[in-house]
Write an enzyme that holds these catalytic residues in place. Structure first.
Site, short mmCIF file in Angstrom:
data_model
loop_
_atom_site.label_atom_id
_atom_site.label_comp_id
_atom_site.label_asym_id
_atom_site.label_seq_id
_atom_site.Cartn_x
_atom_site.Cartn_y
_atom_site.Cartn_z
N SER A 104 0.61 -1.37 0.01
CA SER A 104 -0.14 0.02 0.12
C SER A 104 0.66 1.30 -0.13
CB SER A 104 -0.91 0.03 1.20
OG SER A 104 -1.69 1.25 1.33
N GLN B 50 0.58 -0.27 -4.72
CA GLN B 50 -0.68 0.38 -4.78
C GLN B 50 -0.95 1.77 -4.58
OE1 GLN B 50 -2.48 1.35 -2.05
NE2 GLN B 50 -4.27 1.33 -2.72
N TYR C 71 -3.62 5.14 -4.54
CA TYR C 71 -4.94 5.66 -4.39
C TYR C 71 -4.84 6.94 -5.43
CZ TYR C 71 -6.45 3.07 -0.31
OH TYR C 71 -6.36 1.96 0.50
N THR D 137 -6.39 1.56 -6.70
CA THR D 137 -7.59 1.12 -6.02
C THR D 137 -8.39 2.34 -6.19
OG1 THR D 137 -6.24 -0.11 -4.23
CG2 THR D 137 -8.45 0.68 -3.50
N LYS E 63 -8.12 -2.07 -8.92
CA LYS E 63 -8.80 -2.90 -7.85
C LYS E 63 -10.21 -2.00 -7.39
CE LYS E 63 -7.28 -4.63 -3.34
NZ LYS E 63 -8.56 -4.40 -2.67
N HIS F 66 -13.54 -3.71 -1.24
CA HIS F 66 -12.68 -3.06 -0.28
C HIS F 66 -12.79 -3.78 0.95
CE1 HIS F 66 -10.08 0.54 -0.22
NE2 HIS F 66 -9.76 -0.02 0.86
N ASP G 69 -10.62 -10.37 -4.20
CA ASP G 69 -10.53 -10.52 -2.70
C ASP G 69 -11.63 -10.08 -2.01
OD1 ASP G 69 -10.46 -7.55 -1.63
OD2 ASP G 69 -9.34 -7.28 -3.59
N ILE H 22 -11.59 -14.35 2.12
CA ILE H 22 -10.96 -15.66 1.97
C ILE H 22 -10.43 -16.06 3.42
CG2 ILE H 22 -8.80 -16.64 0.97
CD1 ILE H 22 -10.92 -16.12 -1.38
N ARG H 23 -10.76 -17.30 3.76
CA ARG H 23 -10.57 -17.74 5.29
C ARG H 23 -9.88 -19.08 5.19
NH1 ARG H 23 -11.28 -13.29 5.62
NH2 ARG H 23 -12.72 -11.92 6.81
N GLY I 70 -6.13 -10.20 2.92
CA GLY I 70 -5.83 -9.06 3.66
C GLY I 70 -5.91 -9.36 5.26
N ARG I 71 -6.95 -9.14 5.79
CA ARG I 71 -7.31 -9.52 7.34
C ARG I 71 -6.69 -11.02 7.57
NH1 ARG I 71 -12.29 -7.31 6.11
NH2 ARG I 71 -12.92 -5.38 7.09
#
Length: 405
Positions: free
Chosen positions: A122, A142, A144, A170, A269, A293, A324, A327-328, A347-348
């Site tokens: 980012s 990435q 903005y 993004t 994105k 997002h 994205d 996804i777990r 991400g998380r």
């Protein structure tokens, strides 16, 4: 094997450990979604609506997960999604980059196998693009649409000079600070006032404090990749967001201009509508990410996995499509690939891994996903991720909830 002190078996366990280790405000910054959290919840729940159609004999003894995204060969179809300032670990994005560059995946068929994947970094990251590219050679930077066109271009070219292989733009975020459960309080900078304000939270999380004390650092809430061209102090995380919020919104002509100036692999994105996917193709993008997002855009937007099939149908023969959101498990990755995605971004999941065990925790999360993908491929009787198709899934009627127009 079962979870141990130094190893966890599921992303859910990584999240539990992250919550145990992190101060409340830091943890809630990782799990928050826009307003009521409808989209945030649907990103995860939608995967549960998709079923598999398995086979039981004649299964392939070896399975291949290798693919290519934006010109970079990766060993599993999971990329690191760019996320903002990572104050969950002193090493931040550098630790993530090391894990993405060389993860010692515990594969029963090849226990010593080392895999590598690409990383999105980012422009609001806590570590510079130079630091990250120094430890990983597959970085997508990435940006903005923040600041003047000249500033945006110079930011991108700085990343290219550092070694970034692709650019991610993004464009999705209808920014909302409102959360029905309350937005987590995050200081603009760590100073005496902030230390006093957050002391009650920090005292209850001694391991978090100890890790930072050992590093000889304090959480730095600056965004070094947003430093002014030609030198100058980097803005704080919120200062960088302020630049973004006050910048006139880009047009598709602006996107095409940046694509031409960048001159390399280029991802847009935030795509959730087939029309936007077509416009990204017209602008010269080489990839699109189907994304809301992570539930932090317009609440009430469907899960990204629901939008994926229509976008693949619209542009999948012209451009690389990744997605994205939610996804777990490795099975989630396989479902996305079966619906037409080339790869997914997480991400998380990796942030929870880093919060739980630092760099080793990120490797742990990648290992969980790698093994889960392999197990799903075995059950479906596929020797490669490239053999997956919608015929491998049980897709309920009206699953997509997205117009194909």
């Amino acid at each position: 094997m079962a979870s141990t002190k130094d190893w966890f078996e599921t992303v859910a366990e990584a999240q539990r450990r992250a919550r145990k280790r992190l101060p409340k405000s830091v943890y809630y910054a990782l799990v928050a979604g826009a307003e009521q959290g409808i989209t945030l919840a649907d990103n995860v729940a939608a995967f549960d609506e998709l079923g598999f159609r398995p086979h039981i004999a004649g299964l392939p003894p070896q399975r291949d997960q290798k693919t290519t995204v934006m010109g970079q060969e990766i060993d599993l179809p999971v990329l690191i999604s760019p996320t903002g300032v990572q104050a969950v670990d002193p090493e931040g994005e550098v630790a993530v980059a090391r894990a993405a560059h060389s993860s010692n995946i515990q594969n029963p068929l090849n226990p010593e196998q080392t895999v590598s994947t690409a990383m999105g970094l980012s422009s609001f990251a806590s570590r510079s693009v130079e630091d990250v590219c120094a430890v990983h050679d597959k970085v997508f930077f990435q940006v903005y649409w923040a600041g003047s066109k000249e500033d945006i271009l110079e930011r991108a070219l700085r990343a290219k000079r550092a070694g970034a292989k692709g650019l991610i733009v993004t464009l999705d975020w209808t920014f909302a600070t409102r959360r029905d459960w309350g937005s987590p309080p995050i200081p603009e900078k760590v100073d005496v006032k902030a230390a006093l304000q957050f002391a009650p939270e920090m005292i209850t999380k001694p391991r978090y404090l100890l890790d930072w004390a050992k590093s000889g650092k304090i959480p730095d809430l600056k965004a070094p990749n947003m430093a002014p061209p030609g030198g100058g102090d980097a803005p704080t995380f919120f200062g960088a967001y302020g630049v973004w919020w006050t910048t006139p919104l880009p047009t598709w002509d602006d996107v095409a201009w940046l694509r031409e100036k960048w001159g390399g692999p280029f991802m847009v994105k935030g795509i959730m509508h087939p029309d936007d996917a077509r416009r990204a193709v017209d602008a010269g993008a080489t990839a699109v990410s189907v994304s809301n997002h992570g539930g932090n855009n317009l609440d009430g937007t469907p899960a990204a996995i629901r939008a994926l099939p229509a976008i693949v149908d619209a542009v999948g023969d012209q451009i690389e499509v990744v997605m994205d959101g939610g996804i777990r498990r490795g099975a989630d990755v396989v479902k996305a690939l079966a619906l037409g995605a080339r790869a997914v971004l997480i991400g998380r999941a990796y942030l929870w891994g880093m919060a739980a065990q630092g760099e080793r925790g990120v490797t742990n999360v990648l290992s969980i996903l790698y093994k889960g993908i392999d197990e799903a491929l075995l059950g479906l009787g596929k020797k490669s991720i490239h053999e997956l198709s919608r015929d491998d899934l049980i897709i309920p009627e009206n699953f997509t909830r997205v117009s194909k127009l």
